[in-house]
Write an enzyme that holds these catalytic residues in place. Structure first.
Site, PDB file in Angstrom:
ATOM      1  N   TRP A 127      25.741  34.507  66.788  1.00  0.00           N
ATOM      2  CA  TRP A 127      26.577  33.733  65.855  1.00  0.00           C
ATOM      3  C   TRP A 127      25.673  32.662  65.237  1.00  0.00           C
ATOM      4  O   TRP A 127      24.968  31.952  65.974  1.00  0.00           O
ATOM      5  CB  TRP A 127      27.729  33.108  66.647  1.00  0.00           C
ATOM      6  N   ASP A 208      29.579  32.567  76.219  1.00  0.00           N
ATOM      7  CA  ASP A 208      30.438  32.203  75.098  1.00  0.00           C
ATOM      8  C   ASP A 208      31.555  33.248  75.051  1.00  0.00           C
ATOM      9  O   ASP A 208      31.307  34.422  74.760  1.00  0.00           O
ATOM     10  CB  ASP A 208      29.636  32.202  73.791  1.00  0.00           C
ATOM     11  N   ALA A 210      34.625  33.902  73.217  1.00  0.00           N
ATOM     12  CA  ALA A 210      35.446  33.528  72.058  1.00  0.00           C
ATOM     13  C   ALA A 210      36.438  34.613  71.647  1.00  0.00           C
ATOM     14  O   ALA A 210      37.329  34.354  70.844  1.00  0.00           O
ATOM     15  CB  ALA A 210      34.546  33.192  70.871  1.00  0.00           C
ATOM     16  N   LYS A 243      40.966  32.805  68.506  1.00  0.00           N
ATOM     17  CA  LYS A 243      41.223  34.170  68.058  1.00  0.00           C
ATOM     18  C   LYS A 243      42.389  34.795  68.814  1.00  0.00           C
ATOM     19  O   LYS A 243      43.317  35.326  68.221  1.00  0.00           O
ATOM     20  CB  LYS A 243      39.975  35.051  68.246  1.00  0.00           C
TER      21      LYS A 243
HETATM   22  C1  LMR Z   1      32.867  33.534  62.745  1.00  0.00           C
HETATM   23  O1  LMR Z   1      31.894  33.918  63.402  1.00  0.00           O
HETATM   24  O2  LMR Z   1      33.082  33.911  61.584  1.00  0.00           O
HETATM   25  C2  LMR Z   1      33.875  32.610  63.385  1.00  0.00           C
HETATM   26  O3  LMR Z   1      33.491  32.309  64.682  1.00  0.00           O
HETATM   27  C3  LMR Z   1      34.173  31.421  62.545  1.00  0.00           C
HETATM   28  C4  LMR Z   1      33.057  30.440  62.509  1.00  0.00           C
HETATM   29  O4  LMR Z   1      33.322  29.272  62.828  1.00  0.00           O
HETATM   30  O5  LMR Z   1      31.918  30.783  62.154  1.00  0.00           O
END
Ligand code: LMR
Length: 394
Positions: A127, A208, A210, A243
């Site tokens: 990410w 993590d 999420a 989410k």
């Molecule tokens: C994403 O990866 O699109 C989400 O986790 C939203 C973000 O905050 O980047």
């Protein structure tokens, strides 16, 4: 003073969100930001959440602070949801945090307090916010190979080699399920191999979490994390309710620490509270109160799980539809990997110039690293996407 500042590096996902909003084309397709959408393109408030909100409003008597560590019952529920009974309760502590990102930052700063400039090994890719966020927490960033660009699966040998030098005092960041951005996630065998390395090498796993519930199911998605937690002396987790409860803007997360014994767990907890106090001071209440209300009522909880399953199944169905449409459009099976990926994302591995053309010529918004959000497809848009992909290949 402001003239001393330099221009910050824009966040790729947020920049794409802005560009999409500014696009006036009515048939545009948003495969960017990781927000779940139904077949009409909406992100509705879940029924279980609406019901819980009513109850919270009815019952709430005060707006006084909830305290630095947040609501203890919410925290207990978050420990149960993520770790199950894999670790004895006396070794685990939890703080309510402002979203999964807030939990990541809190854990990052706690670990930096434990060891200044501790190394954190992050998957390449990951990410996009992981690196700046954990760098800002004071950690030293390292990366490990993760994705095999040919098979589009996890490159487990490369990963194990990449973390071979991680030892005591180092952290290895792992996506609990549904890897963001690739969609290629760990199998049970991968988790077992990672657990073996964690025990042998002595690094601390930093999970993590999420997207729990977006892969194979709420319990199924936690199996790897729990298997790991059961064997390591220390572990840290950042969990998010953005989410799976659809509570994005309410900022609901949990920072969870697993320590070797109760004394160390308390020490970590007290330090984490100091970190929180020195940052946002106390977490927001509303979203966590909603999660608590859902988790504490068996009928509301089962309604929520049904809604979560509906979201998950829609993403699975969209993956199958995409595979079919892409087979038809390309006359090949080269995009079949989308059906093997899990969660909200898949990394397509298409070049940047093609991504740009898809946006400019077809109004299809894909993150620059070729990540697509499979929940972004409205009814009928998978076919449009497959045709645009072929049209922009030349
Ligand atoms: C994403 O990866 O699109 C989400 O986790 C939203 C973000 O905050 O980047």
């Amino acid at each position: 003073m402001f003239s001393q500042l330099s221009a910050p590096t824009p966040d790729a996902i947020l920049a794409l969100m802005t560009a999409f909003r500014a696009d006036t084309r009515t048939d545009k397709v948003d495969l960017g930001v990781g927000v779940y959408r139904d077949a009409s393109g909406d992100t509705p408030v879940l029924d279980a959440v609406r019901e819980a909100e009513q109850r919270v409003f009815q019952a709430q008597q005060t707006k006084a602070y909830v305290g630095v560590a947040g609501d203890a019952v919410f925290c207990e529920e978050m420990i149960g949801m993520t770790l199950g009974s894999s670790v004895p309760a006396e070794r685990v502590r939890c703080l309510q945090a402002p979203g999964g990102s807030g939990a990541l930052r809190l854990v990052g700063e706690l670990m930096n307090q434990a060891k200044h400039g501790a190394r954190v090994f992050i998957s390449d890719p990951s990410w996009p916010n992981h690196v700046p966020l954990l760098e800002a927490a004071g950690l030293e960033i390292h990366s490990y190979p993760y994705f095999d660009p040919d098979t589009r699966d996890v490159n487990i040998e490369g990963m194990l080699e990449g973390i071979a030098e991680a030892g005591p005092g180092d952290l290895v960041l792992l996506h609990g399920c549904c890897h963001n951005p690739t969609g290629a996630s760990f199998s049970a065998e991968h988790w077992a191999a990672i657990a073996e390395r964690a025990v042998a090498q002595g690094f601390v796993p930093f999970v993590d979490f999420a997207y729990q519930g977006f892969g194979e199911g709420l319990e199924e998605d936690a199996a790897g994390v729990r298997a790991l937690a059961a064997v390591v002396p220390e572990m840290v987790l950042a969990a998010s309710c953005s989410k799976n409860f659809g509570l994005y803007r309410e900022r609901v997360g949990a920072a969870i620490v697993v320590a070797e014994n109760a004394t160390l767990a308390d020490l970590a907890f007290r330090n984490a509270m100091s970190v929180a106090r020195g940052s946002y001071s106390m977490p927001p209440d509303h979203g966590a109160a909603v999660v608590r209300a859902i988790m504490q009522d068996p009928s509301l909880k089962s309604r929520w799980i049904t809604e979560l399953d509906t979201m998950r199944k829609r993403m699975l169905d969209t993956r199958s539809e995409l595979v079919t449409e892409l087979r038809n459009a390309t006359g090949s099976e080269r995009f079949d990997f989308i059906g093997r990926h899990s969660g909200m994302f898949s990394r397509l591995g298409i070049p940047g110039a093609q991504i740009e053309r898809m946006r400019e010529e077809h109004g299809i918004y894909i993150v620059g690293d070729s990540r697509i959000n499979v929940a972004g497809f409205k009814t009928g848009q998978a076919a449009k996407f497959a045709q645009a992909l072929v049209a922009t290949e030349a």
